[in-house]
Design a protein around this motif. Structure first.
Motif, PDB file in Angstrom:
ATOM      1  N   TYR A   6       0.824  -1.212   0.000  1.00  0.00           N
ATOM      2  CA  TYR A   6       0.000   0.000   0.000  1.00  0.00           C
ATOM      3  C   TYR A   6       0.861   1.267   0.000  1.00  0.00           C
ATOM      4  O   TYR A   6       0.494   2.283  -0.599  1.00  0.00           O
ATOM      5  CB  TYR A   6      -0.953  -0.005   1.193  1.00  0.00           C
ATOM      6  N   LYS A   7       1.996   1.198   0.661  1.00  0.00           N
ATOM      7  CA  LYS A   7       2.901   2.354   0.684  1.00  0.00           C
ATOM      8  C   LYS A   7       3.427   2.653  -0.714  1.00  0.00           C
ATOM      9  O   LYS A   7       3.613   3.820  -1.097  1.00  0.00           O
ATOM     10  CB  LYS A   7       4.066   2.083   1.645  1.00  0.00           C
ATOM     11  N   ALA A   8       3.658   1.605  -1.496  1.00  0.00           N
ATOM     12  CA  ALA A   8       4.207   1.777  -2.846  1.00  0.00           C
ATOM     13  C   ALA A   8       3.135   2.132  -3.883  1.00  0.00           C
ATOM     14  O   ALA A   8       3.457   2.512  -5.009  1.00  0.00           O
ATOM     15  CB  ALA A   8       4.931   0.501  -3.278  1.00  0.00           C
ATOM     16  N   LEU A   9       1.863   2.003  -3.511  1.00  0.00           N
ATOM     17  CA  LEU A   9       0.767   2.261  -4.448  1.00  0.00           C
ATOM     18  C   LEU A   9       0.580   3.757  -4.662  1.00  0.00           C
ATOM     19  O   LEU A   9       0.470   4.527  -3.706  1.00  0.00           O
ATOM     20  CB  LEU A   9      -0.525   1.653  -3.913  1.00  0.00           C
ATOM     21  N   ASN A  10       0.532   4.164  -5.925  1.00  0.00           N
ATOM     22  CA  ASN A  10       0.193   5.544  -6.290  1.00  0.00           C
ATOM     23  C   ASN A  10      -1.166   5.510  -6.982  1.00  0.00           C
ATOM     24  O   ASN A  10      -1.288   5.043  -8.111  1.00  0.00           O
ATOM     25  CB  ASN A  10       1.256   6.138  -7.215  1.00  0.00           C
ATOM     26  N   ILE A  11      -2.194   5.992  -6.277  1.00  0.00           N
ATOM     27  CA  ILE A  11      -3.561   5.883  -6.802  1.00  0.00           C
ATOM     28  C   ILE A  11      -3.694   6.590  -8.152  1.00  0.00           C
ATOM     29  O   ILE A  11      -4.402   6.120  -9.041  1.00  0.00           O
ATOM     30  CB  ILE A  11      -4.577   6.465  -5.781  1.00  0.00           C
ATOM     31  N   ALA A  12      -2.994   7.692  -8.313  1.00  0.00           N
ATOM     32  CA  ALA A  12      -3.093   8.455  -9.561  1.00  0.00           C
ATOM     33  C   ALA A  12      -2.554   7.682 -10.757  1.00  0.00           C
ATOM     34  O   ALA A  12      -2.898   7.975 -11.909  1.00  0.00           O
ATOM     35  CB  ALA A  12      -2.350   9.775  -9.422  1.00  0.00           C
ATOM     36  N   GLU A  13      -1.720   6.685 -10.498  1.00  0.00           N
ATOM     37  CA  GLU A  13      -1.113   5.921 -11.589  1.00  0.00           C
ATOM     38  C   GLU A  13      -1.888   4.647 -11.933  1.00  0.00           C
ATOM     39  O   GLU A  13      -1.481   3.903 -12.830  1.00  0.00           O
ATOM     40  CB  GLU A  13       0.326   5.555 -11.222  1.00  0.00           C
ATOM     41  N   ILE A  14      -2.979   4.386 -11.237  1.00  0.00           N
ATOM     42  CA  ILE A  14      -3.784   3.198 -11.556  1.00  0.00           C
ATOM     43  C   ILE A  14      -4.421   3.391 -12.933  1.00  0.00           C
ATOM     44  O   ILE A  14      -5.186   4.336 -13.154  1.00  0.00           O
ATOM     45  CB  ILE A  14      -4.868   2.952 -10.492  1.00  0.00           C
ATOM     46  N   GLU A  15      -4.119   2.509 -13.854  1.00  0.00           N
ATOM     47  CA  GLU A  15      -4.595   2.661 -15.233  1.00  0.00           C
ATOM     48  C   GLU A  15      -5.963   2.024 -15.449  1.00  0.00           C
ATOM     49  O   GLU A  15      -6.766   2.517 -16.239  1.00  0.00           O
ATOM     50  CB  GLU A  15      -3.582   2.053 -16.201  1.00  0.00           C
ATOM     51  N   LYS A  16      -6.223   0.913 -14.749  1.00  0.00           N
ATOM     52  CA  LYS A  16      -7.485   0.209 -14.989  1.00  0.00           C
ATOM     53  C   LYS A  16      -8.090  -0.220 -13.653  1.00  0.00           C
ATOM     54  O   LYS A  16      -7.454  -0.947 -12.892  1.00  0.00           O
ATOM     55  CB  LYS A  16      -7.252  -1.016 -15.882  1.00  0.00           C
ATOM     56  N   HIS A  17      -9.295   0.243 -13.387  1.00  0.00           N
ATOM     57  CA  HIS A  17     -10.014  -0.131 -12.174  1.00  0.00           C
ATOM     58  C   HIS A  17     -10.988  -1.266 -12.483  1.00  0.00           C
ATOM     59  O   HIS A  17     -11.573  -1.305 -13.574  1.00  0.00           O
ATOM     60  CB  HIS A  17     -10.786   1.065 -11.616  1.00  0.00           C
ATOM     61  N   PRO A  18     -11.186  -2.179 -11.557  1.00  0.00           N
ATOM     62  CA  PRO A  18     -12.174  -3.245 -11.770  1.00  0.00           C
ATOM     63  C   PRO A  18     -13.582  -2.668 -11.946  1.00  0.00           C
ATOM     64  O   PRO A  18     -13.913  -1.631 -11.357  1.00  0.00           O
ATOM     65  CB  PRO A  18     -12.087  -4.077 -10.487  1.00  0.00           C
ATOM     66  N   GLU A  19     -14.381  -3.353 -12.732  1.00  0.00           N
ATOM     67  CA  GLU A  19     -15.782  -2.935 -12.940  1.00  0.00           C
ATOM     68  C   GLU A  19     -16.639  -3.582 -11.848  1.00  0.00           C
ATOM     69  O   GLU A  19     -17.413  -4.512 -12.079  1.00  0.00           O
ATOM     70  CB  GLU A  19     -16.227  -3.363 -14.340  1.00  0.00           C
ATOM     71  N   THR A  20     -16.498  -3.051 -10.641  1.00  0.00           N
ATOM     72  CA  THR A  20     -17.083  -3.708  -9.469  1.00  0.00           C
ATOM     73  C   THR A  20     -18.604  -3.766  -9.538  1.00  0.00           C
ATOM     74  O   THR A  20     -19.217  -4.798  -9.212  1.00  0.00           O
ATOM     75  CB  THR A  20     -16.623  -3.000  -8.181  1.00  0.00           C
ATOM     76  N   ASP A  21     -19.251  -2.673  -9.953  1.00  0.00           N
ATOM     77  CA  ASP A  21     -20.721  -2.673 -10.034  1.00  0.00           C
ATOM     78  C   ASP A  21     -21.212  -3.712 -11.036  1.00  0.00           C
ATOM     79  O   ASP A  21     -22.197  -4.425 -10.786  1.00  0.00           O
ATOM     80  CB  ASP A  21     -21.236  -1.284 -10.428  1.00  0.00           C
ATOM     81  N   ASP A  22     -20.541  -3.800 -12.181  1.00  0.00           N
ATOM     82  CA  ASP A  22     -20.919  -4.805 -13.179  1.00  0.00           C
ATOM     83  C   ASP A  22     -20.690  -6.211 -12.644  1.00  0.00           C
ATOM     84  O   ASP A  22     -21.456  -7.136 -12.938  1.00  0.00           O
ATOM     85  CB  ASP A  22     -20.116  -4.600 -14.470  1.00  0.00           C
ATOM     86  N   TYR A  23     -19.630  -6.359 -11.854  1.00  0.00           N
ATOM     87  CA  TYR A  23     -19.336  -7.677 -11.281  1.00  0.00           C
ATOM     88  C   TYR A  23     -20.427  -8.087 -10.291  1.00  0.00           C
ATOM     89  O   TYR A  23     -20.834  -9.251 -10.245  1.00  0.00           O
ATOM     90  CB  TYR A  23     -17.969  -7.654 -10.592  1.00  0.00           C
ATOM     91  N   VAL A  24     -20.914  -7.134  -9.511  1.00  0.00           N
ATOM     92  CA  VAL A  24     -22.018  -7.418  -8.583  1.00  0.00           C
ATOM     93  C   VAL A  24     -23.234  -7.918  -9.352  1.00  0.00           C
ATOM     94  O   VAL A  24     -23.891  -8.892  -8.943  1.00  0.00           O
ATOM     95  CB  VAL A  24     -22.373  -6.160  -7.760  1.00  0.00           C
ATOM     96  N   GLU A  25     -23.545  -7.264 -10.465  1.00  0.00           N
ATOM     97  CA  GLU A  25     -24.696  -7.692 -11.273  1.00  0.00           C
ATOM     98  C   GLU A  25     -24.476  -9.083 -11.855  1.00  0.00           C
ATOM     99  O   GLU A  25     -25.417  -9.880 -11.960  1.00  0.00           O
ATOM    100  CB  GLU A  25     -24.955  -6.678 -12.404  1.00  0.00           C
ATOM    101  N   ALA A  26     -23.238  -9.383 -12.228  1.00  0.00           N
ATOM    102  CA  ALA A  26     -22.918 -10.722 -12.753  1.00  0.00           C
ATOM    103  C   ALA A  26     -23.139 -11.789 -11.680  1.00  0.00           C
ATOM    104  O   ALA A  26     -23.616 -12.889 -11.975  1.00  0.00           O
ATOM    105  CB  ALA A  26     -21.476 -10.757 -13.262  1.00  0.00           C
ATOM    106  N   ILE A  27     -22.789 -11.460 -10.448  1.00  0.00           N
ATOM    107  CA  ILE A  27     -23.026 -12.401  -9.349  1.00  0.00           C
ATOM    108  C   ILE A  27     -24.528 -12.625  -9.173  1.00  0.00           C
ATOM    109  O   ILE A  27     -24.986 -13.766  -8.993  1.00  0.00           O
ATOM    110  CB  ILE A  27     -22.399 -11.869  -8.039  1.00  0.00           C
ATOM    111  N   LYS A  28     -25.298 -11.559  -9.262  1.00  0.00           N
ATOM    112  CA  LYS A  28     -26.751 -11.676  -9.074  1.00  0.00           C
ATOM    113  C   LYS A  28     -27.384 -12.554 -10.150  1.00  0.00           C
ATOM    114  O   LYS A  28     -28.347 -13.271  -9.873  1.00  0.00           O
ATOM    115  CB  LYS A  28     -27.389 -10.290  -9.076  1.00  0.00           C
TER     116      LYS A  28
END
Length: 309
Positions: free
Chosen positions: A182-204
Motif C-alpha cells: 500500500y505504501k508503494a501504491l500511487n492511486i493516480a497511476e492506476i490505469e485500470k479499475h475493476p468494474e465492481t458494479d458490473d461484477y455485482v450484477e454478474a453475481i446476481k
C-alpha cells in the motif's frame, strides 16, 4: 460446554479497487470478497487458571499478545467483562502473510467461539464491531460468504452465493508485507479499475463467464513489480486450463478458477513438482446459502424425530 472447535475459512478477492486515501494513511477500498473452504482449525478450551494461552502447529508463529487470536480473545473478555482462563489451539492450513486473511479468519473464529462458549449472545453485528478493532478483514471473516466490502473493508453488503467453483491456490515461496504494498501504491497511476458494479450484477445473475474473465486487483501491478514470479504463476494457471487467474489481496498468493477439481489437481501437481512451490492447495468456494439450508434441514429433521417420540 468447556471446549469448542471451529473452522476458520480463508478468503479470496474477486475484485480489489483502491478509490482513495485517508488522512490517517488508510486506503478506501471497494472490493468483492469470497470465502473459500480452505480452513484453519481453532480449538478453544476454558481453563481453571485465568489468562490467555496460545498454541499452534507452526513453531515460528507468536504465541503471545502479538498473535491476532490473542488480541481477539483479550478484546472479547474486555467487552464482556468476563474473567476466565482460555486455551486456544490453532492448526494452520491457510498460508501465512499470503493475501488470504488466514490470521483475520482465526481471530473471527475466536470471537464467534467465545460467544458460544460463554453464552454471551452477542449478535453477528456486535461481533463484527469488535472485530474491526482487531483487523479490517475480521468483520468479513465473521460474516463469510460473498460480499461487497467498502471503507477499509469493514462496510459489508452481502451478495448472493457464488455457484460452486473449484479454486487452486499457489503461493510463491515468499512473503509480502501488506503495508509495503500500500505504501508503494500511487492511486493516480492506476490505469485500470475493476468494474465492481458490473461484477455485482454478474453475481446476481450467476454469470460464471463474466465472473471468471472480469476479475481485477489494482494491487497486482505493485506486488508483481516486486515479485515477477506472481505473473508467471498467473500465466501458467491460464495455460493449464484456469478460466481466470488473479492475485488475492496484496499477495503473493495467486488463485485460479478451474472447470473441475480434476483439472485443478493436475495444475497443483505441476506447481508442486515442477515449480517447487511449498504451499499449493485445491479448494472451492464456500456457499453460505447451501450451508444455512443444510442447518435448517438438520434442525427440521431433529424436530420431527423428537416429535415422533
Amino acid at each position: 460446554m468447556d471446549t469448542i472447535i471451529l473452522k476458520a475459512r480463508g478468503k479470496i478477492n474477486l475484485t480489489l479497487d483502491v478509490v482513495g486515501k485517508r488522512d490517517n494513511g488508510y486506503h478506501d477500498l471497494r472490493m468483492i470478497m469470497q470465502t473459500i473452504n480452505l480452513h484453519d482449525t481453532i480449538t478453544i478450551t476454558k481453563t481453571k487458571t485465568e489468562g490467555i494461552r496460545i498454541n499452534n502447529n507452526l513453531a515460528w508463529l507468536p504465541k503471545d499478545d502479538k498473535n491476532i487470536t490473542y488480541k481477539a480473545a483479550a478484546k472479547f473478555l474486555e467487552e464482556s467483562n468476563i474473567k476466565a482462563g482460555i486455551y486456544i489451539d490453532i492448526f494452520k492450513r491457510i498460508p501465512v502473510a499470503a493475501g488470504l486473511a488466514g490470521g483475520s479468519s482465526d481471530a473471527a473464529a475466536v470471537l464467534v467461539g467465545l460467544n458460544k462458549l460463554f453464552g454471551t449472545h452477542y449478535s453477528k453485528r456486535q461481533l463484527m464491531k469488535m472485530g474491526v478493532e482487531i483487523g479490517a478483514d475480521v468483520p468479513f471473516c465473521i460474516l463469510r460468504g460473498t460480499a461487497l466490502a467498502e471503507g477499509i473493508g469493514e462496510v459489508l453488503t452481502p451478495l448472493p452465493s457464488l455457484p460452486p467453483m473449484h479454486i487452486l491456490l499457489a503461493k510463491p515461496n515468499i512473503s509480502v508485507s501488506t503495508a509495503s504494498v500500500y505504501k508503494a501504491l500511487n492511486i493516480a497511476e492506476i490505469e485500470k479499475h475493476p468494474e465492481t458494479d458490473d461484477y455485482v450484477e454478474a453475481i446476481k445473475r450467476q454469470d460464471i463467464d463474466y465472473m471468471t474473465t472480469h476479475m481485477g486487483n489494482v494491487l497486482e501491478d505493485v506486488t508483481i513489480k516486486m515479485h515477477p514470479q506472481i505473473e508467471e504463476i498467473k500465466q501458467d494457471m491460464i495455460r493449464m486450463g484456469a478460466l481466470g487467474s488473479m492475485m488475492s489481496g496484496s499477495g503473493p498468493t495467486v488463485f485460479g478458477i478451474f472447470p473441475s477439481k480434476y483439472e485443478a489437481t493436475l495444475a497443483a501437481e505441476y506447481f508442486k513438482n515442477k515449480c517447487g512451490l511449498r504451499e499449493v492447495h485445491v479448494t472451492s468456494t464456500f456457499c453460505k446459502a447451501k450451508r444455512e439450508g443444510k442447518r435448517r434441514h438438520e434442525r427440521k429433521r431433529y424436530k420431527h424425530k423428537h416429535e415422533d417420540k
